[in-house]
Design a protein around this motif. Sequence first.
Motif, short mmCIF file in Angstrom:
data_model
loop_
_atom_site.label_atom_id
_atom_site.label_comp_id
_atom_site.label_asym_id
_atom_site.label_seq_id
_atom_site.Cartn_x
_atom_site.Cartn_y
_atom_site.Cartn_z
N GLY A 124 45.42 34.73 37.34
CA GLY A 124 46.69 34.84 38.04
C GLY A 124 47.43 33.52 37.98
O GLY A 124 46.84 32.47 37.77
N ARG A 125 48.74 33.58 38.16
CA ARG A 125 49.53 32.36 38.20
C ARG A 125 49.15 31.52 39.41
O ARG A 125 48.49 31.99 40.34
CB ARG A 125 51.02 32.70 38.26
CG ARG A 125 51.61 33.32 36.98
CD ARG A 125 53.12 33.43 37.12
NE ARG A 125 53.75 33.97 35.93
CZ ARG A 125 54.03 35.26 35.75
NH1 ARG A 125 53.72 36.14 36.70
NH2 ARG A 125 54.62 35.68 34.65
N ASN A 126 49.62 30.28 39.42
CA ASN A 126 49.39 29.41 40.57
C ASN A 126 50.00 30.03 41.82
O ASN A 126 51.11 30.58 41.78
CB ASN A 126 50.00 28.03 40.33
CG ASN A 126 49.26 27.24 39.27
OD1 ASN A 126 48.09 27.52 38.98
ND2 ASN A 126 49.92 26.25 38.68
N GLY A 127 49.27 29.93 42.93
CA GLY A 127 49.79 30.42 44.19
C GLY A 127 49.60 31.90 44.44
O GLY A 127 50.13 32.44 45.42
N MET A 128 48.82 32.57 43.59
CA MET A 128 48.64 34.02 43.73
C MET A 128 47.42 34.40 44.57
O MET A 128 47.19 35.57 44.82
CB MET A 128 48.53 34.67 42.34
CG MET A 128 49.82 34.62 41.53
SD MET A 128 51.20 35.52 42.30
CE MET A 128 52.30 34.16 42.72
N GLY A 129 46.61 33.40 44.97
CA GLY A 129 45.49 33.69 45.86
C GLY A 129 44.11 33.43 45.29
O GLY A 129 43.10 33.73 45.94
N LYS A 130 44.02 32.86 44.10
CA LYS A 130 42.71 32.64 43.48
C LYS A 130 41.88 31.65 44.30
O LYS A 130 40.71 31.92 44.61
CB LYS A 130 42.88 32.13 42.04
CG LYS A 130 43.69 33.03 41.13
CD LYS A 130 43.68 32.56 39.70
CE LYS A 130 44.21 31.16 39.50
NZ LYS A 130 45.65 31.02 39.88
N SER A 131 42.45 30.51 44.63
CA SER A 131 41.70 29.50 45.38
C SER A 131 41.33 29.99 46.77
O SER A 131 40.23 29.70 47.27
CB SER A 131 42.52 28.20 45.49
OG SER A 131 42.67 27.60 44.21
N THR A 132 42.21 30.74 47.40
CA THR A 132 41.91 31.30 48.72
C THR A 132 40.75 32.29 48.63
O THR A 132 39.88 32.33 49.51
CB THR A 132 43.15 31.98 49.30
OG1 THR A 132 44.20 31.02 49.43
CG2 THR A 132 42.86 32.58 50.67
N THR A 133 40.73 33.07 47.55
CA THR A 133 39.61 34.00 47.35
C THR A 133 38.30 33.23 47.25
O THR A 133 37.30 33.59 47.90
CB THR A 133 39.82 34.83 46.07
OG1 THR A 133 41.05 35.57 46.19
CG2 THR A 133 38.68 35.79 45.84
N ILE A 134 38.29 32.17 46.45
CA ILE A 134 37.07 31.38 46.27
C ILE A 134 36.64 30.76 47.60
O ILE A 134 35.46 30.82 47.98
CB ILE A 134 37.30 30.28 45.22
CG1 ILE A 134 37.61 30.88 43.85
CG2 ILE A 134 36.06 29.37 45.13
CD1 ILE A 134 36.55 31.77 43.30
N LYS A 135 37.58 30.17 48.32
CA LYS A 135 37.25 29.54 49.61
C LYS A 135 36.63 30.55 50.58
O LYS A 135 35.71 30.24 51.32
CB LYS A 135 38.50 28.94 50.24
CG LYS A 135 39.01 27.69 49.55
CD LYS A 135 40.27 27.19 50.24
CE LYS A 135 40.84 25.97 49.51
NZ LYS A 135 42.12 25.51 50.13
N VAL A 174 31.29 25.23 41.45
CA VAL A 174 31.79 24.06 40.74
C VAL A 174 33.24 23.93 41.18
O VAL A 174 34.11 24.67 40.71
CB VAL A 174 31.69 24.23 39.21
CG1 VAL A 174 32.22 22.99 38.50
CG2 VAL A 174 30.25 24.51 38.80
N PRO A 175 33.53 23.03 42.12
CA PRO A 175 34.85 23.02 42.75
C PRO A 175 35.93 22.44 41.84
O PRO A 175 35.66 21.64 40.96
CB PRO A 175 34.64 22.14 43.97
CG PRO A 175 33.56 21.19 43.56
CD PRO A 175 32.65 21.98 42.66
N GLU A 176 37.14 22.87 42.11
CA GLU A 176 38.28 22.26 41.44
C GLU A 176 38.33 20.78 41.84
O GLU A 176 38.17 20.43 43.00
CB GLU A 176 39.57 22.96 41.86
CG GLU A 176 40.79 22.50 41.11
CD GLU A 176 42.04 23.29 41.49
OE1 GLU A 176 43.06 23.14 40.79
OE2 GLU A 176 41.98 24.06 42.46
N GLY A 177 38.50 19.91 40.85
CA GLY A 177 38.52 18.48 41.15
C GLY A 177 37.17 17.80 41.06
O GLY A 177 37.05 16.61 41.34
#
Length: 238
Positions: free
Chosen positions: A39-50, A86-89
């Motif tokens: 998905g594009r940035n801001g679509m919820g991928k990182s929130t899903t992972i968190k 494996v976290p972003e950053g």
Amino acid sequence: MSDAPLLSCRGLEAGYGASRVLFGLDFDIRVGQVLALMGRNGMGKSTTIKTLVGGLCPQRGEILFDGQAIHGARADHIARLGVAIVPEGRQCFPNLTVREHLVAFADRRNQAAEPWTLGRLYELFPRLAERAGHLGNQLSGGEQQMLAIARALSTNPRLLILDEATEGLAPVIRDEIWRCLAVLKAQGQTTLVVDKYVEKLLPLADHNLILERGRIAWQGSSAELAAQRDLWSRYLGV
């Protein structure tokens, strides 16, 4: 690959305060499967992972890991069940050596027939063996990414999650990371991977999810995604 889901999400909703980000996600990750989340940035991928790893408590819905409810569970509890990220950053420790990273986080509770020993990790990433005595802040960005992956594998995870594992890396290092992921797939490692390089994800992923504004806009096999190039421009900006 087993038909049994290792992780299941049903009606998953999450956000930050009054701001809702995820709206009713339903998906499974099966044992031995590689699932790509796009998905594009801001679509919820990182929130899903968190939400999956306990960094964010869901507002509604449920998450089951091997049949056990983990929605709202603490991150350390979820990690002990066998979920590694494996976290972003990268988030390598600047004052630990490469070897200390791989020994300090080693966990044998979830080990399979062939556990990830220090020797096996060095075989997967020979560069880490060469840099075993170097501190985390003495490594290049690519070496830190290799270390972050090896650190996660040292816990012998049942589910490995990679959040933008090739972001910001030189092409030659990205290729090394993709090679590693192909090895893990061949060994049956259950994996959730978030990345923007669709061409690289297609041969790796067994199933793909595309998020659009916190909802699953499309899901299907890599063969189906490859045949529908219009989805790439519509949802992924490719």
